[in-house]
Design a protein around this motif. Structure first.
Motif, PDB file in Angstrom:
ATOM      1  N   SER A 526     -50.255  -4.440   6.836  1.00 37.25           N
ATOM      2  CA  SER A 526     -48.940  -4.353   7.220  1.00 37.25           C
ATOM      3  C   SER A 526     -48.656  -4.401   8.828  1.00 37.25           C
ATOM      4  O   SER A 526     -50.037  -4.647   9.322  1.00 37.25           O
ATOM      5  N   CYS A 527     -47.799  -4.357   9.439  1.00 40.13           N
ATOM      6  CA  CYS A 527     -47.670  -4.621  10.987  1.00 40.13           C
ATOM      7  C   CYS A 527     -47.973  -3.229  11.634  1.00 40.13           C
ATOM      8  O   CYS A 527     -47.565  -2.244  11.241  1.00 40.13           O
ATOM      9  N   GLU A 528     -48.761  -3.404  12.688  1.00 42.16           N
ATOM     10  CA  GLU A 528     -49.466  -2.272  13.553  1.00 42.16           C
ATOM     11  C   GLU A 528     -47.967  -1.440  13.946  1.00 42.16           C
ATOM     12  O   GLU A 528     -48.207  -0.121  14.087  1.00 42.16           O
ATOM     13  N   GLU A 568     -40.062  -8.742  10.771  1.00 37.54           N
ATOM     14  CA  GLU A 568     -39.292  -7.652  11.114  1.00 37.54           C
ATOM     15  C   GLU A 568     -39.077  -7.424  12.725  1.00 37.54           C
ATOM     16  O   GLU A 568     -37.934  -7.437  13.393  1.00 37.54           O
ATOM     17  N   CYS A 569     -40.246  -7.255  13.485  1.00 37.70           N
ATOM     18  CA  CYS A 569     -40.220  -7.109  14.910  1.00 37.70           C
ATOM     19  C   CYS A 569     -41.080  -7.938  15.802  1.00 37.70           C
ATOM     20  O   CYS A 569     -40.877  -7.882  17.103  1.00 37.70           O
ATOM     21  N   GLY A 570     -41.743  -9.056  15.165  1.00 42.80           N
ATOM     22  CA  GLY A 570     -42.126 -10.037  15.764  1.00 42.80           C
ATOM     23  C   GLY A 570     -43.566  -9.655  16.385  1.00 42.80           C
ATOM     24  O   GLY A 570     -44.282 -10.453  17.266  1.00 42.80           O
ATOM     25  N   PHE A 571     -44.162  -8.367  16.124  1.00 40.53           N
ATOM     26  CA  PHE A 571     -45.558  -8.468  16.540  1.00 40.53           C
ATOM     27  C   PHE A 571     -46.589  -9.138  15.859  1.00 40.53           C
ATOM     28  O   PHE A 571     -46.580  -9.154  14.778  1.00 40.53           O
ATOM     29  N   THR A 572     -47.693  -9.136  16.668  1.00 40.88           N
ATOM     30  CA  THR A 572     -48.695 -10.131  16.474  1.00 40.88           C
ATOM     31  C   THR A 572     -49.983  -9.339  15.503  1.00 40.88           C
ATOM     32  O   THR A 572     -50.968  -9.980  14.940  1.00 40.88           O
ATOM     33  N   HIS A 573     -50.175  -8.214  15.609  1.00 37.79           N
ATOM     34  CA  HIS A 573     -51.236  -7.207  15.371  1.00 37.79           C
ATOM     35  C   HIS A 573     -50.758  -6.478  14.001  1.00 37.79           C
ATOM     36  O   HIS A 573     -49.761  -6.086  13.800  1.00 37.79           O
ATOM     37  N   TRP A 574     -51.984  -6.470  13.321  1.00 34.83           N
ATOM     38  CA  TRP A 574     -51.794  -5.821  11.843  1.00 34.83           C
ATOM     39  C   TRP A 574     -52.580  -4.831  11.785  1.00 34.83           C
ATOM     40  O   TRP A 574     -53.929  -4.809  12.277  1.00 34.83           O
ATOM     41  N   ARG A 575     -52.374  -3.907  10.774  1.00 38.18           N
ATOM     42  CA  ARG A 575     -53.601  -2.844  10.230  1.00 38.18           C
ATOM     43  C   ARG A 575     -53.410  -3.137   8.637  1.00 38.18           C
ATOM     44  O   ARG A 575     -52.464  -3.337   7.928  1.00 38.18           O
ATOM     45  N   TYR A 576     -54.862  -2.615   8.089  1.00 39.12           N
ATOM     46  CA  TYR A 576     -54.745  -2.752   6.755  1.00 39.12           C
ATOM     47  C   TYR A 576     -54.121  -1.626   6.161  1.00 39.12           C
ATOM     48  O   TYR A 576     -54.471  -0.451   6.377  1.00 39.12           O
TER      49      TYR A 576
END
Length: 823
Positions: A526-528, A568-576
């Motif tokens: 998911s998005c961080e 949703e927010c355009g962020f490029t980092h994710w977390r499992y």
């Protein structure tokens, strides 16, 4: 045209009306053209006289055509040519001409007359084999299942009969009795005085549940037992060792309804040094009485919770003992297990008790030749015991006396094709129709099995609480208030400190099992920043990571998300958000550097591991069996299993936990289990090892809310217009009683695209058939008292709509009764 002329034309004959519609001024002088446009009425045919003139006894073959169309779900009459009469036995595969196409089918029966009088009966094109693939009781079972699941008999027979192997049919066909020489004559009928007193035919009538007390009616199930040959023959037919007539006498029982198979007269003997059946069941309340009833041929039924970690008698030993008891008393038996791994264990236990030629194995992992050979052996009465996965529930075992199902809560027992029936229900119908004993066993208890006990259809066979505490491992919960007070970070850690310490100490004594919820490396992330689940930009499927250095890809379409950005927010980092078995094995390998790590998940499932210290990471159902048992087990991701979007999530989670914990050594050998589940009734049932209590609790709650299995369900899925038209046709049927309409509870139709993606991800590891995008669904809830009328009317409504071509869309609606994934 005036009204008087219209009325006069409407009262004219059909031929005159057709002629009046033609342009008479253009047809005058052309009688040939007029005759071509207006065909003459067919000449009447005396079908009865044609059949009598054929000189064939019972010249009518009633054939079940292999077609999935619901409007042809019945038998069709065909004429039996004289050259095919000997091979056209009931149950044989035939090829017929149907609506201009050649189709295969099965002869359900031979008859002397037919109700068809319009034209001459079409002849059978060919008889593919004299082998009677479908037994009379399987025809009856297929009809019962088609009624129960609102499907067709052809769909059931497609599951019951494996694909034909012509070489095996050619090998057996010359040895089998022909129709005119055996089915109509007296050669196959021998007095029952030749039957030994120990056979089921001569059981004392003082036993009210014995097979011998069945009423002497002219039906395949209750006919007087007759036998053709009392000598047991080799299961492999050989023309060099015996003549064809000898083999024909051996198989002559096929021509006599109700006659016993050869193994009834000469039952297999137990192998030497086998534990006594009474001692195997002595640890269970009502166990000794159950196995005595099985030996006596009584129709006893039981739901059994098996002891975990038994040092002498494993679950496979218990089931094999019941099967061997039925076989040695001259009765057939069927055992169904969910997976091939379970089947291997049961086969090994059965081989210790019975000779190799006394049982066969039917499973999808066998070769087509092996599977069909085992099926033919069972049909011809050469073996009394059949074991296998869900397809074995339809095995044509002669003189059936016992049906067994292991772990009936496993979704692997649900058929993935129409009619989507559960193997447990198939065995229930067979036990009721053929008056046999039944045993549903497991480490856990499903809510359906609890309902059988509550309705007193079956008794509960269980061990005393003292024995349960002795044989089960000691279970710790990291989510309890006591443990959270000692370690507040345990609620956030994936592997709490308590689990880590138990694993470290247990590795000195043997292997440690680590159960995780998902396979793969990172099955979802998911998005961080906003924590929104990552979705594919092409099909909106869930994104996953296959390894530590790979690019995220879609689990559905395989599209690579090279430059992923949160939608949703355009962020490029994710977390499992979930770690799979591969990632867990990688983390444990770093935590325990000198301990080997074994992975058993996905396509790489291990059947067993040795007693050496090792960390075994496995997904539910893929846990290998450890020699001597595991020293400890860690049940990770417990709360995630409970959060699956399904009504049966708690029940399924408890079943998976108990199956994994049952592989651990008992408490006397320092076996321990650590679960990360939060306090809940499911966690209490695991800690106390009391699955029956939780199953009764679940059944009571669902009875109060009107949810399955307290009631039955039917899901109608398809295009919105088709679903609405189907429900309207169903409710408007004149054969549906008003009281049934009043008791029906109908929900919908509603579109499936709302929340569809979350549903698909939560059931990703289940192999249930997924609906099509844009479909709508209507749910029906109805009691067991009106279930037969409702499902039969659903079946008739679908046939009516298909016959009248009332479908608005391109495909018909799908009907699933008692589906596990609809709620």
């Amino acid at each position: 045209m005036t009204q008087s002329s219209s009325e006069s034309n409407s009262s004219a004959p059909l031929g005159a009306q057709q002629e009046s519609l033609q342009q008479l001024d253009l047809l005058q002088g052309f009688p040939a053209l007029r005759d071509a446009l207006i065909p003459a009425a067919p000449e009447p045919v005396n079908v009865a006289a044609e059949l009598e003139a054929s000189g064939v006894q019972n010249p009518v073959a009633r054939v079940r055509v292999d077609s999935p169309l619901p409007q042809v779900d019945r038998t069709f009459d065909y004429r039996v040519p004289a050259e095919l009469s000997e091979d056209a036995v009931p149950g044989a595969r035939v090829r017929v001409l149907f609506n201009g196409h050649e189709l295969t089918g099965y002869i359900e029966e031979r008859a002397a007359t037919t109700d068809w009088t319009r034209t001459s009966l079409l002849p059978l094109k060919s008889v593919l084999s004299r082998v009677p693939s479908v037994a009379p009781e399987i025809f009856a079972l297929a009809e019962a299942l088609a009624d129960r699941y609102a499907s067709t008999v052809a769909n059931v027979l497609r599951l019951a009969v494996p694909p034909r192997i012509a070489a095996l049919d050619k090998k057996y066909a010359p040895l089998l009795p022909g129709y005119e020489s055996a089915y109509l004559g007296d050669s196959a009928r021998v007095s029952t005085s030749n039957i030994p007193e120990s056979s089921p035919a001569n059981i004392s009538e003082s036993n009210p549940k014995s097979v011998g007390e069945k009423p002497q009616e002219n039906t395949p199930e209750n006919a007087a037992l007759e036998v053709a040959e009392s000598e047991h023959t080799d299961p492999e037919p050989s023309a060099a060792s015996a003549t064809a007539s000898t083999h024909t006498d051996t198989y002559a029982w096929l021509a006599t309804p109700g006659a016993p198979a050869p193994f009834v007269l000469d039952p297999p003997a137990l192998n030497p040094d086998v534990p006594d059946a009474a001692s195997v069941f002595s640890d269970y309340e009502n166990g000794a009485e159950f196995i005595e009833d099985v030996a006596a041929g009584a129709a006893t039924r039981a739901v059994m919770t098996v002891l975990p970690g038994h040092l002498e008698h494993t679950w496979a030993d218990v089931l094999a003992t019941a099967l061997a008891t039925a076989a040695t008393s001259g009765r057939g038996a069927i055992a169904v297990v969910p997976t091939a791994k379970n089947l291997d264990l049961l086969e090994a236990a059965l081989a210790e008790r019975l000779p190799a030629n006394a049982f066969v194995r039917l499973s999808s992992d066998s070769t087509p030749h092996t599977r069909y050979h085992g099926f033919v052996k069972a049909r011809l009465g050469q073996v009394p015991v059949v074991i296998g996965t869900r397809a074995a529930a339809y095995a044509p075992v002669a003189n059936l006396g016992l049906v067994v199902c292991w772990d009936d809560g496993d979704s692997s027992l649900v058929e993935q094709r129409a009619p989507y029936c559960h193997a447990r229900d198939v065995l229930l119908l067979r036990a009721s129709a053929e008056n046999t004993a039944a045993l549903f066993a497991g480490f856990s208890m499903s809510s359906e099995a609890a309902r059988l006990v509550r309705t007193r259809w079956a008794s509960h066979v269980r061990a005393p609480r003292a024995l349960v505490r002795d044989y089960s491992p000691r279970i710790f919960s990291t989510g309890s208030e006591f443990e959270l007070a000692r370690d507040p970070l345990a609620a956030m850690a994936r592997i709490p400190h308590l689990a880590f310490e138990h694993a470290r100490r247990a590795l000195a004594r043997g292997p440690v099992l680590v159960q995780v919820a998902r396979s793969g490396y990172i099955p979802s992330f998911s998005c961080e920043r906003c924590r929104m689940p990552a979705r594919c930009g092409e099909c909106s499927g869930p994104l996953s990571v296959a390894s530590g250095s790979s690019v995220p890809s879609c689990s559905w379409c395989g599209h690579l998300a090279q430059q992923w950005r949160c939608s949703e927010c355009g962020f490029t980092h994710w977390r499992y958000s979930a770690a799979g078995a591969t990632r867990t094995a990688e983390e444990l390998g770093r935590a325990f550097p000198n301990v080997p790590v074994i992975s058993s998940a996905g396509d790489h499932v291990r059947a067993s591991v040795g007693p050496e210290p090792a960390l075994v990471v496995a997904t539910p159902g893929a846990e290998p069996v450890a020699f001597g048992g595991y020293a400890a087990a860690l049940l990770l991701d417990a709360d995630k299993m409970l959060r699956f979007d399904s009504l049966r999530a708690p029940e399924a989670a408890l079943r998976r936990w108990l199956n994994a914990a049952a592989l651990v050594r008992p408490v006397a050998l320092e076996g321990t289990v650590v679960t990360t589940a939060s306090p809940s009734p499911v966690e209490q049932a695991l800690v106390r090892w009391d699955p029956a209590w939780f199953a009764r609790r679940e059944l009571e709650e669902r009875s109060q809310t009107g949810l399955p299995p307290a009631v039955r369900t039917a899901a109608v899925t398809g295009a919105e217009a088709d679903v609405r038209a189907f429900i309207e046709e169903f409710l408007g049927s004149s054969t549906l009683e008003e009281r049934v309409r009043e008791q029906l509870r109908i929900v919908g139709p509603v579109p499936l695209n709302q929340g569809y993606f979350a549903w698909s991800e939560s059931l990703e590891e289940d192999s249930e058939e997924a609906p099509v995008q844009g479909d709508w669904r209507t749910l029906m809830f109805f009691s067991y008292g009106i279930a037969q009328q409702v499902t039969r009317e659903l079946r008739a409504t679908r046939a009516t709509i298909a016959a009248l071509k009332k479908n608005v869309g391109e495909r018909p609606v799908q009907i699933r009764c008692d589906g596990l994934d609809v709620l």
